[in-house]
Design a protein around this motif. Structure first.
Motif, PDB file in Angstrom:
ATOM      1  N   VAL A 250       0.895  -1.190  -0.079  1.00  0.00           N
ATOM      2  CA  VAL A 250      -0.021  -0.043  -0.217  1.00  0.00           C
ATOM      3  C   VAL A 250       0.885   1.114   0.058  1.00  0.00           C
ATOM      4  CG1 VAL A 250      -0.159  -0.111   2.546  1.00  0.00           C
ATOM      5  CG2 VAL A 250      -1.823   1.042   1.132  1.00  0.00           C
ATOM      6  N   ALA A 251       0.200   2.425  -0.768  1.00  0.00           N
ATOM      7  CA  ALA A 251       1.419   3.426  -0.833  1.00  0.00           C
ATOM      8  C   ALA A 251       1.419   4.264   0.406  1.00  0.00           C
ATOM      9  CB  ALA A 251       0.940   4.361  -1.766  1.00  0.00           C
ATOM     10  N   SER A 252       2.444   4.670   1.009  1.00  0.00           N
ATOM     11  CA  SER A 252       2.640   5.340   2.092  1.00  0.00           C
ATOM     12  C   SER A 252       1.702   6.758   2.095  1.00  0.00           C
ATOM     13  CB  SER A 252       3.796   5.738   2.333  1.00  0.00           C
ATOM     14  OG  SER A 252       5.052   4.886   2.440  1.00  0.00           O
ATOM     15  N   GLU A 253       1.873   7.215   0.958  1.00  0.00           N
ATOM     16  CA  GLU A 253       1.030   8.754   0.794  1.00  0.00           C
ATOM     17  C   GLU A 253      -0.462   8.195   1.108  1.00  0.00           C
ATOM     18  OE1 GLU A 253       3.090   7.319  -1.260  1.00  0.00           O
ATOM     19  OE2 GLU A 253       3.979   8.789  -2.502  1.00  0.00           O
ATOM     20  N   ASP A 254      -1.109   7.194   0.627  1.00  0.00           N
ATOM     21  CA  ASP A 254      -2.371   6.716   0.611  1.00  0.00           C
ATOM     22  C   ASP A 254      -2.862   6.507   2.422  1.00  0.00           C
ATOM     23  OD1 ASP A 254      -2.283   7.386  -1.984  1.00  0.00           O
ATOM     24  OD2 ASP A 254      -2.867   5.414  -2.433  1.00  0.00           O
ATOM     25  N   VAL A 255      -1.914   5.721   2.889  1.00  0.00           N
ATOM     26  CA  VAL A 255      -2.023   5.299   4.270  1.00  0.00           C
ATOM     27  C   VAL A 255      -1.978   6.647   5.212  1.00  0.00           C
ATOM     28  CG1 VAL A 255      -0.911   4.227   6.339  1.00  0.00           C
ATOM     29  CG2 VAL A 255      -0.899   3.144   3.916  1.00  0.00           C
ATOM     30  N   LEU A 256      -1.107   7.735   4.719  1.00  0.00           N
ATOM     31  CA  LEU A 256      -1.008   8.919   5.553  1.00  0.00           C
ATOM     32  C   LEU A 256      -2.211   9.873   5.553  1.00  0.00           C
ATOM     33  CD1 LEU A 256       0.611  10.836   7.080  1.00  0.00           C
ATOM     34  CD2 LEU A 256       1.606  11.849   5.013  1.00  0.00           C
ATOM     35  N   TYR A 257      -2.787   9.813   4.205  1.00  0.00           N
ATOM     36  CA  TYR A 257      -4.017  10.437   4.053  1.00  0.00           C
ATOM     37  C   TYR A 257      -5.132   9.865   4.667  1.00  0.00           C
ATOM     38  CZ  TYR A 257      -7.750  12.806   1.375  1.00  0.00           C
ATOM     39  OH  TYR A 257      -8.788  13.633   1.051  1.00  0.00           O
ATOM     40  N   LEU A 258      -5.224   8.572   4.991  1.00  0.00           N
ATOM     41  CA  LEU A 258      -6.226   7.895   5.819  1.00  0.00           C
ATOM     42  C   LEU A 258      -6.073   8.445   7.087  1.00  0.00           C
ATOM     43  CD1 LEU A 258      -8.437   5.337   6.037  1.00  0.00           C
ATOM     44  CD2 LEU A 258      -6.495   4.083   6.620  1.00  0.00           C
ATOM     45  N   LEU A 259      -4.662   8.425   7.592  1.00  0.00           N
ATOM     46  CA  LEU A 259      -4.655   8.597   8.820  1.00  0.00           C
ATOM     47  C   LEU A 259      -4.824   9.888   9.250  1.00  0.00           C
ATOM     48  CD1 LEU A 259      -1.649   6.326   9.245  1.00  0.00           C
ATOM     49  CD2 LEU A 259      -3.665   5.812  10.111  1.00  0.00           C
ATOM     50  N   GLY A 267       3.700  12.068  12.348  1.00  0.00           N
ATOM     51  CA  GLY A 267       4.901  12.870  12.239  1.00  0.00           C
ATOM     52  C   GLY A 267       5.421  12.875  10.748  1.00  0.00           C
ATOM     53  N   VAL A 268       4.673  12.156   9.774  1.00  0.00           N
ATOM     54  CA  VAL A 268       5.200  12.662   8.378  1.00  0.00           C
ATOM     55  C   VAL A 268       4.722  13.610   7.651  1.00  0.00           C
ATOM     56  CG1 VAL A 268       5.456  11.112   6.297  1.00  0.00           C
ATOM     57  CG2 VAL A 268       5.423  10.039   8.592  1.00  0.00           C
ATOM     58  N   ASP A 269       5.178  14.206   6.847  1.00  0.00           N
ATOM     59  CA  ASP A 269       4.847  15.510   6.030  1.00  0.00           C
ATOM     60  C   ASP A 269       4.460  15.051   4.440  1.00  0.00           C
ATOM     61  OD1 ASP A 269       4.661  18.276   4.950  1.00  0.00           O
ATOM     62  OD2 ASP A 269       6.613  17.688   3.804  1.00  0.00           O
ATOM     63  N   MET A 270       3.268  15.327   4.361  1.00  0.00           N
ATOM     64  CA  MET A 270       2.589  14.735   3.169  1.00  0.00           C
ATOM     65  C   MET A 270       3.400  15.064   1.927  1.00  0.00           C
ATOM     66  SD  MET A 270       0.585  12.880   1.613  1.00  0.00           S
ATOM     67  CE  MET A 270      -1.180  12.624   2.466  1.00  0.00           C
ATOM     68  N   ASP A 271       3.682  16.652   1.882  1.00  0.00           N
ATOM     69  CA  ASP A 271       4.262  17.120   0.662  1.00  0.00           C
ATOM     70  C   ASP A 271       5.716  16.558   0.456  1.00  0.00           C
ATOM     71  OD1 ASP A 271       2.246  18.855   0.055  1.00  0.00           O
ATOM     72  OD2 ASP A 271       3.237  20.568   1.089  1.00  0.00           O
ATOM     73  N   ARG A 291      -2.395   6.959  -5.439  1.00  0.00           N
ATOM     74  CA  ARG A 291      -3.588   7.767  -5.708  1.00  0.00           C
ATOM     75  C   ARG A 291      -3.635   9.085  -5.098  1.00  0.00           C
ATOM     76  NH1 ARG A 291      -8.602   4.945  -7.351  1.00  0.00           N
ATOM     77  NH2 ARG A 291      -8.034   2.973  -7.893  1.00  0.00           N
ATOM     78  N   VAL A 292      -3.063   9.331  -3.940  1.00  0.00           N
ATOM     79  CA  VAL A 292      -3.216  10.451  -3.310  1.00  0.00           C
ATOM     80  C   VAL A 292      -2.182  11.487  -4.033  1.00  0.00           C
ATOM     81  CG1 VAL A 292      -2.445  11.705  -1.346  1.00  0.00           C
ATOM     82  CG2 VAL A 292      -4.052   9.724  -1.151  1.00  0.00           C
ATOM     83  N   ALA A 293      -0.861  10.878  -4.253  1.00  0.00           N
ATOM     84  CA  ALA A 293       0.092  11.677  -4.844  1.00  0.00           C
ATOM     85  C   ALA A 293      -0.276  11.952  -6.431  1.00  0.00           C
ATOM     86  CB  ALA A 293       1.539  10.584  -5.283  1.00  0.00           C
ATOM     87  N   ARG A 294      -0.958  10.982  -6.880  1.00  0.00           N
ATOM     88  CA  ARG A 294      -1.188  11.549  -8.492  1.00  0.00           C
ATOM     89  C   ARG A 294      -2.398  12.842  -8.490  1.00  0.00           C
ATOM     90  NH1 ARG A 294      -1.622   5.812  -9.361  1.00  0.00           N
ATOM     91  NH2 ARG A 294      -4.050   5.976  -9.684  1.00  0.00           N
ATOM     92  N   ALA A 295      -3.194  12.595  -7.423  1.00  0.00           N
ATOM     93  CA  ALA A 295      -4.321  13.582  -7.483  1.00  0.00           C
ATOM     94  C   ALA A 295      -3.837  14.798  -6.918  1.00  0.00           C
ATOM     95  CB  ALA A 295      -5.278  13.271  -6.183  1.00  0.00           C
ATOM     96  N   ARG A 296      -2.763  14.847  -6.032  1.00  0.00           N
ATOM     97  CA  ARG A 296      -1.989  16.267  -5.527  1.00  0.00           C
ATOM     98  C   ARG A 296      -1.450  16.519  -6.598  1.00  0.00           C
ATOM     99  NH1 ARG A 296      -1.788  16.921   0.357  1.00  0.00           N
ATOM    100  NH2 ARG A 296      -3.825  16.525   0.979  1.00  0.00           N
ATOM    101  N   LEU A 297      -0.626  15.939  -7.454  1.00  0.00           N
ATOM    102  CA  LEU A 297       0.367  16.325  -8.396  1.00  0.00           C
ATOM    103  C   LEU A 297      -0.332  16.569  -9.637  1.00  0.00           C
ATOM    104  CD1 LEU A 297       3.129  13.565  -7.975  1.00  0.00           C
ATOM    105  CD2 LEU A 297       3.468  15.891  -7.735  1.00  0.00           C
ATOM    106  N   SER A 298      -1.547  16.339  -9.839  1.00  0.00           N
ATOM    107  CA  SER A 298      -2.383  16.780 -10.915  1.00  0.00           C
ATOM    108  C   SER A 298      -2.982  18.319 -10.850  1.00  0.00           C
ATOM    109  CB  SER A 298      -3.238  15.902 -11.329  1.00  0.00           C
ATOM    110  OG  SER A 298      -4.564  16.071 -10.324  1.00  0.00           O
TER     111      SER A 298
END
Ligand SMILES: CC(C)(COP(=O)([O-])OP(=O)([O-])OC[C@H]1O[C@@H](n2cnc3c(N)ncnc32)[C@H](O)[C@@H]1OP(=O)([O-])[O-])[C@@H](O)C(=O)NCCC(=O)NCCSC(=O)C[C@@](C)(O)CC(=O)[O-]
Length: 299
Positions: A250-259, A267-271, A291-298
């Motif tokens: 599972v992508a770390s970015e997606d887990v971070l978004y969930l959490l 303690g993790v910075d999304m950007d 998915r979160v990274a793709r959405a943010r980068l778009s």
């Protein structure tokens, strides 16, 4: 069950992610990835593994990676070690924490580490003794906890038996790997209910591959079951060399978004995390699996 206030994310992208890439990846690119992840606030990074280069060629440069990364205080930089030989190589590379890996299914154990489950556990005993003497903490993995690519269904009791052995021999935490990502939230809850009769929940971690798109649901189910440590891979990198068709963790970015959505601290910075994932995807010439990274980068 109350949700935890904080979760520890175990970033496995540099190891579980990159081990499965076909093309060569330079030591410098691996080092950059680890350093980017440190900068993003990850507190636990699995940097590489000390396994046979004939079995997993991509991890061959792990000692160099360990010597070149910028180690920061408060961050654990860990490595996988399948046997005493691997452990000794890890010590030489000044690795601070290692992980041993067993499977809940016989066929996967044979394919992955060329021995039975019982033999693998026997092999870990001297490793754990050496680690104790060297004051190195050892984490344990159990693969195929929710299904095996060769044996099919795996009984939760089988998983519990292996997890119990790893815990009893001194692994401070046991990470339960849904190697082929076939698990569902329902099965995850049953699994945790059974395994936690042998290993306390605070000693268990979840390691979900996202092959069937169920990983976030399984993580949420695990949170409800009192689990607060999850392995994930930046940009969803990876797969498993011994589980055909398995996608990455599972992508770390997606887990971070969930959490973040649940108000749970990591303690993790999304950007920073997205930047780390995008950079390595560019190096690999592949699409970002988050998915979160793709959405943010778009935008
Ligand atoms: C375990 C072995 C070594 C057994 O492999 P083997 O062939 O049975 O071992 P052996 O003891 O007979 O040794 C054969 C050769 O490997 C060498 N060797 C022996 N040990 C080492 C070592 N530590 N480092 C470097 N070299 C080693 C040894 O010196 C010898 O070299 P040769 O004489 O042929 O030149 C092999 O099967 C192996 O390395 N497997 C690694 C598999 C692997 O890394 N899989 C991926 C990680 S697990 C995973 O991804 C799942 C997880 C954790 O993420 C959770 C999940 O999602 O399920």
């Amino acid at each position: 069950m109350n949700l935890p206030h904080s979760v520890r994310l175990v970033e496995v992208g540099p190891r579980d992610g990159l081990q499965n890439e076909k093309q060569p990846i330079s030591v410098a690119d691996k080092v950059r990835l680890v350093d980017d992840l440190s900068t993003a606030g990850l507190r636990y990074i699995e940097v590489g593994s000390f396994v046979s280069p004939k079995w997993v060629p991509q991890m061959a440069g792990s000692a160099e990676v360990f010597s070149d990364i910028q180690r920061r205080p408060g961050i654990t930089y860990a490595a996988l070690t399948p046997n005493l030989k691997g452990f000794e190589a890890a010590l030489e590379a000044k690795v601070e924490e290692v992980a041993v890996f067993a499977a809940a299914s016989e066929a996967f154990s044979q394919k992955n580490i060329n021995c039975s489950i019982a033999d693998s556990l026997q092999r870990f005993v001297p490793l754990l003794e050496a680690a104790k003497a060297a004051k190195v903490r050892v984490r344990g993995y159990v693969s195929c906890v929710l299904g095996c690519p060769y044996d099919g269904d795996v009984a939760p009791q089988q998983v519990a038996a292996v997890a119990r052995e790893l815990h009893a021999m001194g692994c401070y935490e046991v990470s339960l790997g849904d190697t082929i990502g076939t698990g569902t939230a329902g099965k995850t809850r049953v699994l945790l209910d059974v395994v936690s009769r042998d290993v306390p929940r605070e000693r268990l971690a979840g390691h979900f591959h996202d092959t069937y798109g169920q990983a976030l649901a399984n993580i949420y189910a695990s949170l409800l079951e009192g689990i607060s440590v999850f392995d994930s891979s930046v940009a969803g990198l990876g797969g498993c060399p011994y589980a055909k068709g398995a996608t990455g963790n599972v992508a770390s970015e997606d887990v971070l978004y969930l959490l973040q959505g649940l108000g749970i601290d990591t303690g993790v910075d999304m950007d920073g995390l997205i930047a780390a994932g995008q950079r390595i995807c560019q190096v690999l010439g592949k699409a970002n699996g988050s998915r979160v990274a793709r959405a943010r980068l778009s935008h």
